[in-house]
Scaffold this active site. Sequence first.
Site, PDB file in Angstrom:
ATOM      1  N   GLY A  32       0.623  -1.491  -0.170  1.00  0.00           N
ATOM      2  CA  GLY A  32      -0.001  -0.174  -0.098  1.00  0.00           C
ATOM      3  C   GLY A  32       0.862   1.451  -0.136  1.00  0.00           C
ATOM      4  CB  ALA A  33       1.920   3.864   1.261  1.00  0.00           C
ATOM      5  CG  LEU A  34      -1.271   1.580  -3.708  1.00  0.00           C
ATOM      6  CD1 LEU A  34      -2.163   1.112  -4.487  1.00  0.00           C
ATOM      7  CD2 LEU A  34      -0.109   0.532  -3.747  1.00  0.00           C
ATOM      8  CG  HIS A  35       5.155   4.897  -4.904  1.00  0.00           C
ATOM      9  ND1 HIS A  35       5.746   4.393  -6.203  1.00  0.00           N
ATOM     10  CD2 HIS A  35       5.647   4.493  -3.941  1.00  0.00           C
ATOM     11  CE1 HIS A  35       6.464   3.196  -5.311  1.00  0.00           C
ATOM     12  NE2 HIS A  35       6.397   3.345  -4.076  1.00  0.00           N
ATOM     13  CG  HIS A  38       2.951   0.549  -5.487  1.00  0.00           C
ATOM     14  ND1 HIS A  38       3.303   1.606  -4.688  1.00  0.00           N
ATOM     15  CD2 HIS A  38       3.708  -0.344  -4.804  1.00  0.00           C
ATOM     16  CE1 HIS A  38       4.050   1.198  -3.611  1.00  0.00           C
ATOM     17  NE2 HIS A  38       4.319  -0.139  -3.613  1.00  0.00           N
ATOM     18  CD  GLU A 189       8.099   8.347  -7.135  1.00  0.00           C
ATOM     19  OE1 GLU A 189       7.999   8.351  -6.272  1.00  0.00           O
ATOM     20  OE2 GLU A 189       8.133   9.180  -8.188  1.00  0.00           O
ATOM     21  CB  SER A 190      10.458   4.183  -1.629  1.00  0.00           C
ATOM     22  OG  SER A 190      10.329   3.627  -0.440  1.00  0.00           O
ATOM     23  CB  SER A 191       5.454   3.166   0.436  1.00  0.00           C
ATOM     24  OG  SER A 191       4.964   2.507  -0.576  1.00  0.00           O
ATOM     25  NE  ARG A 192      10.552   1.289   4.788  1.00  0.00           N
ATOM     26  CZ  ARG A 192      10.625   0.025   4.360  1.00  0.00           C
ATOM     27  NH1 ARG A 192      10.474  -0.229   3.030  1.00  0.00           N
ATOM     28  NH2 ARG A 192       9.851  -0.931   5.306  1.00  0.00           N
TER      29      ARG A 192
HETATM   30  P1  AMP Z   1       5.976  -2.328  -1.678  1.00  0.00           P
HETATM   31  O1  AMP Z   1       4.436  -1.630  -1.375  1.00  0.00           O
HETATM   32  O2  AMP Z   1       6.891  -1.573  -1.188  1.00  0.00           O
HETATM   33  O3  AMP Z   1       6.035  -3.814  -1.060  1.00  0.00           O
HETATM   34  O4  AMP Z   1       6.176  -2.805  -3.181  1.00  0.00           O
HETATM   35  C1  AMP Z   1       5.154  -3.397  -3.819  1.00  0.00           C
HETATM   36  C2  AMP Z   1       5.695  -3.840  -5.411  1.00  0.00           C
HETATM   37  O5  AMP Z   1       5.886  -2.474  -5.922  1.00  0.00           O
HETATM   38  C3  AMP Z   1       7.202  -4.418  -5.150  1.00  0.00           C
HETATM   39  O6  AMP Z   1       7.361  -5.406  -6.318  1.00  0.00           O
HETATM   40  C4  AMP Z   1       7.938  -3.435  -5.440  1.00  0.00           C
HETATM   41  O7  AMP Z   1       9.170  -3.746  -5.913  1.00  0.00           O
HETATM   42  C5  AMP Z   1       7.219  -2.649  -6.415  1.00  0.00           C
HETATM   43  N1  AMP Z   1       7.762  -1.056  -6.566  1.00  0.00           N
HETATM   44  C6  AMP Z   1       8.069  -0.271  -5.328  1.00  0.00           C
HETATM   45  N2  AMP Z   1       8.690   0.688  -5.807  1.00  0.00           N
HETATM   46  C7  AMP Z   1       8.893   0.702  -6.856  1.00  0.00           C
HETATM   47  C8  AMP Z   1       9.574   1.617  -8.197  1.00  0.00           C
HETATM   48  N3  AMP Z   1       9.975   2.952  -7.614  1.00  0.00           N
HETATM   49  N4  AMP Z   1       9.610   1.031  -9.313  1.00  0.00           N
HETATM   50  C9  AMP Z   1       9.049  -0.111  -9.760  1.00  0.00           C
HETATM   51  N5  AMP Z   1       8.429  -0.801  -8.614  1.00  0.00           N
HETATM   52  C10 AMP Z   1       8.280  -0.317  -7.347  1.00  0.00           C
END
Ligand code: AMP
Length: 290
Positions: A32-35, A38, A189-192
């Site tokens: 979650g906390a999608l960007h 995702h 990009e990252s939720s954090r």
């Molecule tokens: P998370 O919500 O952080 O567990 O991420 C869920 C999925 O989204 C995982 O497969 C991550 O590798 C992918 N993801 C997260 N950030 C990115 C990004 N900047 N670019 C591509 N995929 C991402």
Amino acid sequence: MAFITRTAAQLRSEISRRGPADNSVALVPTMGALHEGHAALVSQAREENDLVVVSIFVNPLQFENLGDCEDYRNYPRQLDQDVALLSELGADIVFAPDTEAMYPDGQPMVWVRTGRLGDRLEGASRPGHFDGVATVVAKLFHLCRPDRAYFGQKDAQQVAVINRMVADLDFDVEVVPVPIIRAADGLAESSRNQRLSSTDRQHALALSQALFTLRDRAVAGQPLRSGEISAQLRTTAGVTLDHLEIVDPATLEPLADETALGRPALALVAAQVGPVRLIDNLRLEPPAAS
Ligand code: AMP
């Protein structure tokens, strides 16, 4: 509007109601906390499949102390906003269980062990992290029975671990890796990232810049000298480097010789910046044959 399911039974009945046997089913596991990152996974899944399931679950098993930690408690949670975005992207089903629904006994007794592949790099700093990831992904695969599952290359070690789990345990699913989405300034990009101040964010750019330098050296046929770049990162204000390593993309074993690349490699970096631990990576290509 994407249909929200909260339990395994609801998810299964919704998939079988909508998905006749010959329909292809995609799963996109997220916390979650999608960007935008995702969104790239969901969009690609939408293009390539009949039914798109997105899971949103902040999995305590993959956090320190099985979730009894600040990182887990502070992890951003914004289900309504996420469901709105997923509906716009054309996802069919959102699976958003609570912890009780996923782990009725508190935590599973039987886990997936990821061995050496999960013990290195991120796993060295976060013991048990990849066992927690593999265990929840195995459960999600069983619950959803997808034809394809989409994972971001952002978490390169996760992709390697899941590929290996699928091969070793004979899961009947195609793992589709999706390239990293970066902001215009280069930060992955990252939720954090939501928890970075603007100063932290400036500091964080040192990570992607280190990877870009390595990529440029690789393609120019120059020695990579990753030790020199690690040393720079160790003195960069606001950045506490955990590791910068150049490895084989499939086995994640360190590269023996950094003088010139004979085949593609992967540069991975992890560091604490402000309140969060950030990871990033970039594929390094050898010089094009002339
Ligand atoms: P998370 O919500 O952080 O567990 O991420 C869920 C999925 O989204 C995982 O497969 C991550 O590798 C992918 N993801 C997260 N950030 C990115 C990004 N900047 N670019 C591509 N995929 C991402």
